[in-house]
Each structure stands twice: as structure tokens, then as C-alpha cells.
Design a protein around this motif. Structure first.
Motif, PDB file in Angstrom:
ATOM      1  N   SER A  12      -7.752  60.885 -19.308  1.00 23.53           N
ATOM      2  CA  SER A  12      -7.996  61.995 -20.211  1.00 23.53           C
ATOM      3  C   SER A  12      -6.839  62.975 -20.063  1.00 23.53           C
ATOM      4  CB  SER A  12      -9.321  62.692 -19.881  1.00 23.53           C
ATOM      5  OG  SER A  12      -9.556  63.758 -20.769  1.00 23.53           O
ATOM      6  N   ILE A  13      -6.126  63.223 -21.151  1.00 23.68           N
ATOM      7  CA  ILE A  13      -4.941  64.072 -21.077  1.00 23.68           C
ATOM      8  C   ILE A  13      -4.934  65.057 -22.237  1.00 23.68           C
ATOM      9  CG2 ILE A  13      -3.555  62.309 -19.925  1.00 23.68           C
ATOM     10  CD1 ILE A  13      -2.192  61.842 -22.647  1.00 23.68           C
ATOM     11  N   GLN A  14      -4.081  66.086 -22.104  1.00 22.46           N
ATOM     12  CA  GLN A  14      -3.908  67.077 -23.157  1.00 22.46           C
ATOM     13  C   GLN A  14      -2.892  66.559 -24.183  1.00 22.46           C
ATOM     14  OE1 GLN A  14      -6.749  69.395 -22.020  1.00 22.46           O
ATOM     15  NE2 GLN A  14      -5.356  70.323 -23.513  1.00 22.46           N
ATOM     16  N   GLU A  15      -3.079  66.990 -25.402  1.00 23.89           N
ATOM     17  CA  GLU A  15      -2.130  66.688 -26.469  1.00 23.89           C
ATOM     18  C   GLU A  15      -0.729  67.116 -26.038  1.00 23.89           C
ATOM     19  OE1 GLU A  15      -3.203  68.489 -30.161  1.00 23.89           O
ATOM     20  OE2 GLU A  15      -1.490  67.675 -31.255  1.00 23.89           O
ATOM     21  N   GLY A  16       0.247  66.240 -26.297  1.00 23.36           N
ATOM     22  CA  GLY A  16       1.631  66.558 -25.960  1.00 23.36           C
ATOM     23  C   GLY A  16       2.098  65.980 -24.639  1.00 23.36           C
ATOM     24  N   GLU A  17       1.173  65.550 -23.788  1.00 22.32           N
ATOM     25  CA  GLU A  17       1.548  64.969 -22.505  1.00 22.32           C
ATOM     26  C   GLU A  17       2.007  63.516 -22.686  1.00 22.32           C
ATOM     27  OE1 GLU A  17      -1.308  67.503 -19.428  1.00 22.32           O
ATOM     28  OE2 GLU A  17      -1.753  65.410 -19.859  1.00 22.32           O
ATOM     29  N   ASN A  18       2.724  63.034 -21.685  1.00 20.19           N
ATOM     30  CA  ASN A  18       3.137  61.627 -21.645  1.00 20.19           C
ATOM     31  C   ASN A  18       2.215  60.850 -20.715  1.00 20.19           C
ATOM     32  OD1 ASN A  18       5.353  62.466 -23.180  1.00 20.19           O
ATOM     33  ND2 ASN A  18       6.657  62.688 -21.363  1.00 20.19           N
ATOM     34  N   GLN A  80      -1.017  62.219 -28.970  1.00 18.18           N
ATOM     35  CA  GLN A  80      -1.716  62.948 -30.017  1.00 18.18           C
ATOM     36  C   GLN A  80      -3.181  62.500 -30.039  1.00 18.18           C
ATOM     37  OE1 GLN A  80       0.435  62.259 -33.660  1.00 18.18           O
ATOM     38  NE2 GLN A  80       2.305  63.192 -32.871  1.00 18.18           N
ATOM     39  N   PRO A  81      -4.076  63.325 -30.568  1.00 16.27           N
ATOM     40  CA  PRO A  81      -5.497  62.945 -30.630  1.00 16.27           C
ATOM     41  C   PRO A  81      -5.723  61.598 -31.318  1.00 16.27           C
ATOM     42  CG  PRO A  81      -5.269  65.270 -31.069  1.00 16.27           C
ATOM     43  CD  PRO A  81      -3.864  64.722 -30.989  1.00 16.27           C
ATOM     44  N   GLY A  82      -4.876  61.263 -32.257  1.00 19.08           N
ATOM     45  CA  GLY A  82      -4.992  59.979 -32.942  1.00 19.08           C
ATOM     46  C   GLY A  82      -4.698  58.784 -32.061  1.00 19.08           C
ATOM     47  N   ASP A  83      -4.151  59.020 -30.859  1.00 17.07           N
ATOM     48  CA  ASP A  83      -3.904  57.929 -29.906  1.00 17.07           C
ATOM     49  C   ASP A  83      -5.160  57.582 -29.118  1.00 17.07           C
ATOM     50  OD1 ASP A  83      -0.688  59.411 -29.132  1.00 17.07           O
ATOM     51  OD2 ASP A  83      -1.162  57.817 -30.582  1.00 17.07           O
ATOM     52  N   THR A  84      -6.187  58.369 -29.237  1.00 17.10           N
ATOM     53  CA  THR A  84      -7.441  58.125 -28.514  1.00 17.10           C
ATOM     54  C   THR A  84      -7.994  56.754 -28.858  1.00 17.10           C
ATOM     55  OG1 THR A  84      -8.034  60.454 -28.334  1.00 17.10           O
ATOM     56  CG2 THR A  84      -9.851  58.880 -28.311  1.00 17.10           C
ATOM     57  N   GLY A  85      -8.418  56.034 -27.827  1.00 15.15           N
ATOM     58  CA  GLY A  85      -8.994  54.711 -28.041  1.00 15.15           C
ATOM     59  C   GLY A  85      -8.969  53.889 -26.777  1.00 15.15           C
ATOM     60  N   LEU A  86      -9.388  52.645 -26.905  1.00 18.19           N
ATOM     61  CA  LEU A  86      -9.370  51.695 -25.796  1.00 18.19           C
ATOM     62  C   LEU A  86      -8.155  50.796 -25.973  1.00 18.19           C
ATOM     63  CD1 LEU A  86     -10.938  50.446 -23.347  1.00 18.19           C
ATOM     64  CD2 LEU A  86     -11.975  48.876 -24.998  1.00 18.19           C
ATOM     65  N   TYR A  87      -7.299  50.757 -24.953  1.00 21.20           N
ATOM     66  CA  TYR A  87      -6.098  49.939 -24.997  1.00 21.20           C
ATOM     67  C   TYR A  87      -6.326  48.677 -24.155  1.00 21.20           C
ATOM     68  CZ  TYR A  87      -3.746  53.716 -27.349  1.00 21.20           C
ATOM     69  OH  TYR A  87      -3.390  54.662 -28.279  1.00 21.20           O
ATOM     70  N   LEU A  88      -6.176  47.541 -24.809  1.00 20.77           N
ATOM     71  CA  LEU A  88      -6.416  46.257 -24.178  1.00 20.77           C
ATOM     72  C   LEU A  88      -5.119  45.469 -24.102  1.00 20.77           C
ATOM     73  CD1 LEU A  88      -9.579  45.334 -26.256  1.00 20.77           C
ATOM     74  CD2 LEU A  88      -9.604  45.737 -23.809  1.00 20.77           C
ATOM     75  N   CYS A  89      -4.855  44.873 -22.938  1.00 16.23           N
ATOM     76  CA  CYS A  89      -3.754  43.927 -22.869  1.00 16.23           C
ATOM     77  C   CYS A  89      -4.343  42.522 -22.835  1.00 16.23           C
ATOM     78  CB  CYS A  89      -2.852  44.179 -21.673  1.00 16.23           C
ATOM     79  SG  CYS A  89      -3.594  43.909 -20.054  1.00 16.23           S
ATOM     80  N   ALA A  90      -3.586  41.557 -23.332  1.00 18.26           N
ATOM     81  CA  ALA A  90      -4.061  40.179 -23.396  1.00 18.26           C
ATOM     82  C   ALA A  90      -2.881  39.252 -23.157  1.00 18.26           C
ATOM     83  CB  ALA A  90      -4.708  39.895 -24.753  1.00 18.26           C
ATOM     84  N   GLY A  91      -3.076  38.295 -22.273  1.00 19.10           N
ATOM     85  CA  GLY A  91      -2.006  37.367 -21.933  1.00 19.10           C
ATOM     86  C   GLY A  91      -2.260  35.990 -22.518  1.00 19.10           C
ATOM     87  N   GLY A  92      -1.185  35.379 -22.986  1.00 19.56           N
ATOM     88  CA  GLY A  92      -1.269  34.040 -23.542  1.00 19.56           C
ATOM     89  C   GLY A  92      -0.432  33.068 -22.722  1.00 19.56           C
ATOM     90  N   LEU A 107      -8.504  55.807 -23.296  1.00 16.06           N
ATOM     91  CA  LEU A 107      -7.678  57.006 -23.367  1.00 16.06           C
ATOM     92  C   LEU A 107      -8.329  58.058 -24.256  1.00 16.06           C
ATOM     93  CD1 LEU A 107      -4.993  58.581 -22.964  1.00 16.06           C
ATOM     94  CD2 LEU A 107      -4.117  57.360 -24.959  1.00 16.06           C
ATOM     95  N   SER A 108      -8.402  59.273 -23.740  1.00 15.38           N
ATOM     96  CA  SER A 108      -8.860  60.414 -24.541  1.00 15.38           C
ATOM     97  C   SER A 108      -7.752  61.449 -24.557  1.00 15.38           C
ATOM     98  CB  SER A 108     -10.131  61.029 -23.947  1.00 15.38           C
ATOM     99  OG  SER A 108     -11.196  60.124 -23.974  1.00 15.38           O
ATOM    100  N   VAL A 109      -7.319  61.838 -25.740  1.00 15.43           N
ATOM    101  CA  VAL A 109      -6.308  62.872 -25.888  1.00 15.43           C
ATOM    102  C   VAL A 109      -6.985  64.114 -26.459  1.00 15.43           C
ATOM    103  CG1 VAL A 109      -4.104  63.525 -26.889  1.00 15.43           C
ATOM    104  CG2 VAL A 109      -4.538  61.125 -26.284  1.00 15.43           C
ATOM    105  N   ILE A 110      -6.956  65.168 -25.661  1.00 15.82           N
ATOM    106  CA  ILE A 110      -7.679  66.391 -26.023  1.00 15.82           C
ATOM    107  C   ILE A 110      -6.765  67.334 -26.781  1.00 15.82           C
ATOM    108  CG2 ILE A 110      -8.980  68.336 -25.080  1.00 15.82           C
ATOM    109  CD1 ILE A 110      -9.387  66.475 -22.573  1.00 15.82           C
ATOM    110  N   PRO A 111      -7.201  67.799 -27.952  1.00 12.02           N
ATOM    111  CA  PRO A 111      -6.333  68.695 -28.743  1.00 12.02           C
ATOM    112  C   PRO A 111      -6.086  70.011 -28.024  1.00 12.02           C
ATOM    113  CG  PRO A 111      -8.164  67.851 -30.052  1.00 12.02           C
ATOM    114  CD  PRO A 111      -8.437  67.475 -28.635  1.00 12.02           C
TER     115      PRO A 111
END
Lengths: 111, 115
Positions: A12-18, A80-92, A107-111
């Protein structure tokens, strides 16, 4: 059995952070894919990396495949708040039509 | 193209009931998959198909059945619903890129509750 470990599990991070999220395995993969899943939706493919050491950029997102093709990272610049979501990696595996999925980083991006 | 479509979006079943989750893709992909997603557990492969008439078990096939009579359709059947089958189900399809890497396209999911 091939396993992919993702870390952190939650972020969980603030908007603008890396931020950087990681995907690690003891197995070698011929390709590594990253997906983003928004609440109530299916995963959507972001990128595929196939060469050890490969770096791909998608606007503010940078994906890297480890030299030994056992790990990958996703770096987001100025989140940005629009980056909020579940990030999945998958190997082939080589020539395999099946993917091994990690459990994801939420990931939660807080405005 | 609509991509991968799934119906229904939501369903509540009683223990012992049966149902079929529908999945259709219009991308002419040979490969299709069914996954279940439980909180914190990632995606688990239930069944997959490499073409019409050919199906095989994935990691967690017990309690489920599939068929693939056409390239487009890949329905998932639950015969005797159990509470352990409460989950979100995703259908996906894939094609092979020039480098033989299979990128998967997912449907919007079916949220199933068994009580």
C-alpha cells in the motif's frame, strides 16, 4: 513442480511513490509473463519477457527478466491510483502451453 | 472481437446441485483453460484443452468435468456441488507466438458460492 514466489504479498503506497515487486523461482522458465487483475475482472496480460537480462518498458512500468531466467521484477515509477490491482507473474516452460502462476502482489495506490 | 466470454457472472448453488459454466472465445485459439482462484492462492488449473475433442486434467480436476466439441466453446461442469467448490472461476484461451510462447487471454470470471 515449478513454483513462483511473489513478494510482497500486499503493498500500500501513496500516489507518486515508486515501487518494485518481485517474482522468484528455483526453476528456469523460457518465458515470464506479467498480468494485472482488477477487482471483479479477469487477469490482463501486460508483458512477456523471454531473454535472460531482458528489460521491457510499458509507460511507467519496467519489467526485467533475470539473467538466469529464474526471476523477474516489475518496477512502477510515480504510481497512480489506476495502478491499483493484483499483479500476477506466470512462467512458461519451453514449448509448454501451460503456465505456472504466482499467488500475486496486491497493490493499493492511495490518492 | 468479444474475446473470451463467460456466463453466468454470479451463481449460488445448494450442496449437491449441478451446473455448467459456459465459456466461449472468438479468437480461433486452439488452447483453452479453466482455472479457479481462491483468496491468496493464485490461479489453479482445473482442466485444459489443446483443441476440439481433446481435453486433459490440470492440477485440481476432482469434482469437475469438461468437453470441447468446437474450437470456440469449453464448458465446465460441476456434477455434485460442494462448499469446497466456492471460488471464482476463470476461462482462458491462448495461441502460440512466433517464439512458441503461450500468452493467455482471460474471461471476466464466474463467482460461484455453494451453500
Amino acid at each position: 513442480t515449478q513454483l513462483l514466489e511473489q513478494s510482497p504479498q500486499f503493498l500500500s503506497i501513496q500516489e507518486g511513490e515508486n515501487l518494485t515487486v518481485y517474482c522468484n523461482s528455483s526453476s528456469v522458465f523460457s518465458s515470464l509473463q506479467w498480468y494485472r487483475q482488477e477487482p471483479g475482472e479477469g487477469p490482463v496480460l501486460l508483458v512477456t519477457v523471454v531473454t535472460g537480462g531482458e528489460v521491457k518498458k510499458l509507460k511507467r512500468l519496467t519489467f526485467q527478466f533475470g539473467d538466469a531466467r529464474k526471476d523477474s521484477s516489475l518496477h512502477i515509477t510515480a504510481a497512480q491510483p489506476g495502478d491499483t490491482g493484483l499483479y500476477l507473474c506466470a512462467g512458461g516452460g519451453a514449448g509448454s502451453y501451460q503456465l505456472t502462476f504466482g499467488k500475486g502482489t496486491k497493490l493499493s495506490v492511495i490518492p | 472481437n468479444a474475446g473470451v466470454t463467460q456466463t453466468p457472472k454470479f451463481r449460488i448453488l445448494k450442496i449437491g446441485q449441478s451446473m455448467t459454466l459456459q465459456c466461449t472465445q472468438d479468437m480461433n485459439h486452439n488452447y483453452m483453460y479453466w482455472y479457479r482462484q481462491d483468496p491468496g492462492m493464485g490461479l489453479k488449473l482445473i482442466y485444459y484443452s489443446v483443441g476440439a475433442g481433446i481435453t486433459d486434467k490440470g492440477e485440481v480436476p476432482n469434482g469437475y468435468n469438461v468437453s470441447r466439441s468446437t474450437t470456440e466453446d469449453f464448458p465446465l461442469r460441476l456434477e455434485l456441488a460442494a462448499p469446497s467448490q466456492t471460488s471464482v472461476y476463470f476461462c482462458a484461451s491462448s495461441y502460440t507466438t512466433s517464439g512458441r510462447h503461450y500468452e493467455q487471454y482471460f474471461g471476466p470470471g464466474t463467482r460461484l458460492t455453494v451453500t
